[in-house]
Scaffold this active site. Structure first.
Site, PDB file in Angstrom:
ATOM      1  CB  SER A  42      -0.915  -0.006   1.225  1.00 26.87           C
ATOM      2  OG  SER A  42      -0.169   0.089   2.413  1.00 26.87           O
ATOM      3  CD  GLU A 205       2.288  -4.970   7.681  1.00 20.50           C
ATOM      4  OE1 GLU A 205       1.711  -4.604   8.721  1.00 20.50           O
ATOM      5  OE2 GLU A 205       2.851  -4.181   6.892  1.00 20.50           O
ATOM      6  CG  ASP A 320       2.648   4.899   5.727  1.00 20.42           C
ATOM      7  OD1 ASP A 320       3.688   5.182   5.124  1.00 20.42           O
ATOM      8  OD2 ASP A 320       2.122   3.760   5.640  1.00 20.42           O
ATOM      9  CE  LYS A 345       5.556   2.013   5.896  1.00 23.02           C
ATOM     10  NZ  LYS A 345       4.323   2.148   5.071  1.00 23.02           N
TER      11      LYS A 345
HETATM   12  P1  PGA Z   1       3.120  -1.220   3.145  1.00 24.95           P
HETATM   13  O1  PGA Z   1       2.194  -1.173   4.435  1.00 24.95           O
HETATM   14  O2  PGA Z   1       4.475  -1.611   3.554  1.00 24.95           O
HETATM   15  O3  PGA Z   1       2.413  -2.219   2.285  1.00 24.95           O
HETATM   16  O4  PGA Z   1       3.069   0.171   2.565  1.00 24.95           O
HETATM   17  C1  PGA Z   1       2.602  -0.651   5.647  1.00 24.95           C
HETATM   18  C2  PGA Z   1       1.809   0.559   6.044  1.00 24.95           C
HETATM   19  O5  PGA Z   1       0.911   1.018   5.304  1.00 24.95           O
HETATM   20  O6  PGA Z   1       2.086   1.112   7.094  1.00 24.95           O
HETATM   21 ZN    ZN Z   2       0.547   2.810   6.749  1.00 19.79          ZN
END
Ligand code: PGA
Ligand code: ZN
Length: 440
Positions: A42, A205, A320, A345
């Site tokens: 996502s 996850e 995010d 991230k």
């Molecule tokens: P993603 O999901 O690593 O698939 O982006 C993690 C998140 O949305 O926090």
């Molecule tokens: Zn997220």
């Protein structure tokens, strides 16, 4: 100074069986660092560019041989001879070499792989564990593990619209006790799902991913699991969610031809921002929620401002997809008072030094930081060290299941043991609302 002697990349697989980049970097003092790059599902539209080959004959187009070649043939010749520990200069050299605003020429996966490998090699040269190498003597706070025990959204074929239901065991004295509580709740939840005839298969996850009647049903199951495991919701364990709402903004994600501009497809219908705000407000009144991530779309700034003004005094609103670990988007959020927390991230921005810049900026603006895995992961444990190094007080790295998630939780156990009596558990200090819930 330890000079970079060799840099070598190749294609490996991530936890979903998709190709990703591995980089091995050696320095002239005999140290070696390995960089393994994660990958999201996502993903935010404004993330740094993950370069994929697009050759449908290999891995459905997901191969990373171009990124690998970019490391071996373009980056390596340029950085060999550089001081591996001059992380900022190294990252800047690669950013300049790429020359695009989003690392789309060389690929953020190529650049981050080298950046991480240099970080590890330098820590080895300095003979220091990674958290100490990054954080110096001040990195000593073990983060609250926000454990994603129920998966929905893009990680579980949209079993629910909300992507992540996390438990945050903050009411404990140590990280290891908190982790144990989280694990016990996770296992208790499995028993509850089984007894109701619900599916206990896992999402990307590691959380359970049963089809729910609606988004609220998951909260009731989790609350039951917390109590049944012998813990007090709110006092010991709170809840965090990641709505990942950009996934259901403007379209029904299961049927993308079904569109409605500016609306959220939620609980089976298109809803406006006010409906969503009201939904979140009622949720927070009913359940011990301490943090909400991506409640609104990555470009729906007005509603981000609204929800932060309405509830941001107590509640954490994590950006995010909104912020993509990008200091420029973070600065915009700070100026607008949209969100009050940064999701961190590494591969969203694509280098170690820019990630550190983002955390620094968040802290200086009074934002909290939650260090995060991706849904596609490797055994790499950098985020565990990073959370301790920068005392971020929070990490999210999935359920206590699947080796690539467990690796991070176990790394934190190792760090806790290594720090011994100097280790401090963030506990309820991680969340403003945790303290409010505990004082009730
Ligand atoms: P993603 O999901 O690593 O698939 O982006 C993690 C998140 O949305 O926090
Ligand atoms: Zn997220």
């Amino acid at each position: 100074m330890a000079a970079i002697e060799s840099v070598y990349a190749r294609e490996i697989l991530d936890s979903r069986g998709n190709p990703t980049v591995k980089v091995v970097l050696d320095t002239d003092d005999g140290a070696e660092g390995i960089g393994l790059v994660p990958s999201g599902a996502s993903t935010g539209a404004n993330e740094a560019w993950e370069l994929r080959d697009g050759d449908k004959k290999r891995f459905g187009g997901k191969g990373v041989l171009t990124a690998v070649k970019n490391v071996n043939e373009i980056i390596a010749p340029k950085v060999i001879g550089m001081d591996a520990s001059d992380q900022r200069a190294l990252d800047q050299t690669m950013i300049d070499l790429d020359g695009t605003p989003n690392k789309s020429k060389l690929g953020a996966n190529a650049i981050l792989g080298v950046s991480l490998a240099a970080l590890y090699a330098s820590a080895e040269s300095a003979d220091e564990p990674l958290y100490r190498y990054i954080g110096g003597t001040n990195g000593h706070i073990l983060p609250v593990p926000n454990m994603n025990i129920m998966n929905g959204g893009a990680h579980a074929n949209f079993a629910t619209d909300i992507q992540e239901y996390m438990i945050s065991p903050y009411g404990f004295k140590t990280y290891s006790e908190a982790l144990r509580a989280g694990v016990e709740v996770y296992h208790t939840l499995k028993g509850i799902l089984k007894s109701r005839g619900l599916a206990t298969g896992l999402g990307d996850e590691g959380g359970y991913a049963p089809e729910m009647k609606n988004n609220e049903e998951s909260f009731d199951l989790i609350m039951e699991a917390i109590s049944k495991a012998g813990y007090e919701p709110g006092k010991q364990i709170g809840l965090c969610i990641d709505a990942a709402s950009s996934e259901f903004y403007g379209k029904d994600p299961k049927n993308p031809d079904n569109k409605a501009e500016g609306k959220y497809f939620f609980d089976g219908e298109f809803r406006d921002g006010d409906y969503m705000l009201d939904f979140y407000q009622k949720l927070v009144e009913k359940y011990p929620i301490v943090s909400i991530e991506d409640p609104f779309d990555e470009e729906d700034w007005d509603n981000w401002v609204k929800i932060t003004a309405a509830m941001g005094n107590e509640l954490q609103f994590v950006g995010d997809d909104l912020l993509v670990t990008n200091p420029k988007r973070l600065q915009k959020a700070i100026d607008l008072k949209a969100a009050n927390s940064l999701l961190v991230k590494l591969n969203q921005i694509g280098s170690v030094s820019e990630t550190l810049d983002a955390i620094e900026l968040a802290t200086s603006a009074g934002f909290t930081s939650m260090v995060s895995h991706r849904s596609g992961e490797t055994p790499d444990t950098t985020i565990a060290d990073l959370a301790v190094a920068k005392n971020t007080r929070q990490i999210k790295t999935g359920a206590p299941a699947r080796g690539e998630r467990i690796a991070k939780y176990n790394r934190l156990l190792d760090i806790e043991a290594e720090l011994g009596s100097t280790a401090e558990y963030a506990g309820a200090s991680a969340f403003k609302r945790a303290k409010v819930l505990q004082s009730r």
